[in-house]
Design a protein around this motif. Structure first.
Motif, short mmCIF file in Angstrom:
data_model
loop_
_atom_site.label_atom_id
_atom_site.label_comp_id
_atom_site.label_asym_id
_atom_site.label_seq_id
_atom_site.Cartn_x
_atom_site.Cartn_y
_atom_site.Cartn_z
N GLN A 138 -27.57 8.61 -34.69
CA GLN A 138 -27.02 7.52 -33.89
C GLN A 138 -28.01 7.06 -32.82
OE1 GLN A 138 -22.90 8.32 -32.44
NE2 GLN A 138 -23.14 10.30 -33.47
N ALA A 139 -27.95 5.77 -32.52
CA ALA A 139 -28.68 5.26 -31.36
C ALA A 139 -27.95 5.74 -30.11
CB ALA A 139 -28.73 3.74 -31.40
N ARG A 194 -28.73 12.36 -19.01
CA ARG A 194 -27.47 12.17 -19.74
C ARG A 194 -27.79 11.47 -21.06
NH1 ARG A 194 -21.72 9.81 -17.67
NH2 ARG A 194 -21.48 12.04 -17.23
N ILE A 195 -27.26 12.02 -22.16
CA ILE A 195 -27.34 11.40 -23.48
C ILE A 195 -25.92 11.04 -23.88
CG2 ILE A 195 -27.94 11.74 -25.91
CD1 ILE A 195 -29.96 13.86 -24.99
N LEU A 250 -37.87 5.72 -21.44
CA LEU A 250 -38.65 5.79 -22.68
C LEU A 250 -37.79 6.16 -23.88
CD1 LEU A 250 -41.83 7.69 -21.40
CD2 LEU A 250 -41.65 5.25 -21.93
N LEU A 251 -36.71 6.91 -23.65
CA LEU A 251 -35.87 7.40 -24.74
C LEU A 251 -34.65 6.51 -24.99
CD1 LEU A 251 -35.81 11.17 -23.68
CD2 LEU A 251 -37.23 10.14 -25.46
N ASP A 252 -34.27 5.74 -24.00
CA ASP A 252 -33.03 4.96 -24.07
C ASP A 252 -33.03 3.99 -25.26
OD1 ASP A 252 -30.51 4.11 -23.13
OD2 ASP A 252 -31.43 2.37 -22.16
N GLY A 253 -31.96 4.04 -26.04
CA GLY A 253 -31.81 3.14 -27.17
C GLY A 253 -32.36 3.67 -28.49
N GLY A 258 -36.10 8.65 -31.47
CA GLY A 258 -37.09 7.66 -31.84
C GLY A 258 -38.40 8.34 -32.20
N GLU A 259 -39.48 7.87 -31.61
CA GLU A 259 -40.79 8.46 -31.88
C GLU A 259 -41.21 9.44 -30.79
OE1 GLU A 259 -43.50 5.27 -32.40
OE2 GLU A 259 -42.59 4.57 -34.27
#
Length: 272
Positions: free
Chosen positions: A21-22, A93-94, A38-41, A59-60
């Motif tokens: 999931q995004a 927070r994720i 950098l990680l958001d989305g 992501g990457e």
């Protein structure tokens, strides 16, 4: 300090809640704001643990977490339906539409590359929850003059073992914790390794460190039937039982500082 089974359990729960999931990533506390951006989305591809290190691939990039002494990473087990309050000093927070995971008080929280992850893992000893063989650890132990109690806490020798497992597996094997690594027998080491391979998965299943034979057998039997495990109390052979009678021989449990943590052992059951 959270031991290896805790990180593996967190990785499992993160995957169950977010994999594929995004996710939205934020830093309510503010100390990780740049990294969170950098990680958001990104899509959370996988969470994995090695020893006491957690790597969350988004992501990457990779979120690298070490909980240290006081860190926690909580993942909601049920879907959120309303407001998602921030409780305490949440470093990271994720969240998705259904779940929230909050990281508090970690020793390390950073964004790294896959190459950085590989380099970090390369510095660690074998992880009993990931590696079938403990030969690399044995090679390092058998060449060292340090006590086996100190060596078991050295993450470059053995990854994921902390003070509780150290005390308990040495007692279960009847090994004097002050024995120099180079004087430890190969059969003794194989017994310790096999015991860690048996006990650590029970820690993942129960979120507790289970070492007493009756509890170990109870948990294993429950898991074999596919039932949910419910343990009402934490019990140990020697850990935090200074001065109390040994559960096997009745002599007082002793304690001393080894490798910066309090070691507990029975001088009779673990005679040199």
């Amino acid at each position: 300090m959270p031991e290896g089974h805790t990180l593996h359990r967190i990785a499992r729960d993160l995957d169950a809640a977010f994999a594929g999931q995004a996710v939205r990533v934020s830093s309510p506390q503010g100390r990780f704001a740049d990294g969170a951006a950098l990680l958001d989305g990104g899509v959370l591809e996988e969470a994995r643990a090695y020893g006491k290190h957690l790597f969350v691939e988004i992501g990457e990039r990779i979120l690298h977490v070490h909980l240290g002494l006081i860190g926690t990473f909580t993942i909601d087990e049920v879907a959120y339906t309303g407001e998602r309050p921030v409780i305490g000093r949440v470093r990271c927070r994720i969240e998705s539409e259904a779940h929230v995971a909050d990281l508090r008080g970690p020793m390390r929280c950073e964004v790294i590359t896959p190459e950085d992850e590989t380099a970090t893992v390369a510095k660690l000893g074998p992880d009993p929850l990931r590696d079938v063989s403990g030969d690399v650890a044995w090679t390092r132990i058998s060449r060292s003059k340090k006590s086996v109690a100190a060596l078991l806490m050295d993450q470059s020798v053995l990854a994921g073992v902390g003070n509780v497992y150290r005390c308990e597996v040495l007692f279960r094997a009847g090994i004097d914790p002050m024995t120099p690594g180079q004087r430890l027998g190969r059969e003794q080491w194989e017994q310790v390794w096999a015991d860690l391979r048996r006990l650590l998965p029970l820690g993942i299943a129960t979120s507790r460190i289970v070492t007493l034979p009756e509890q170990v057998e109870e948990v294993e039997a429950t898991l074999a039937k596919g039932d949910e495990v419910h343990l009402t109390e934490r019990a140990s052979f020697v850990y935090k039982r200074t001065g109390e009678p040994c559960l096997v021989c009745g002599n007082p449990v002793q304690a001393s500082d080894v490798a910066g943590r309090t070691l507990y052992w029975c001088p009779v059951c673990q005679r040199a």
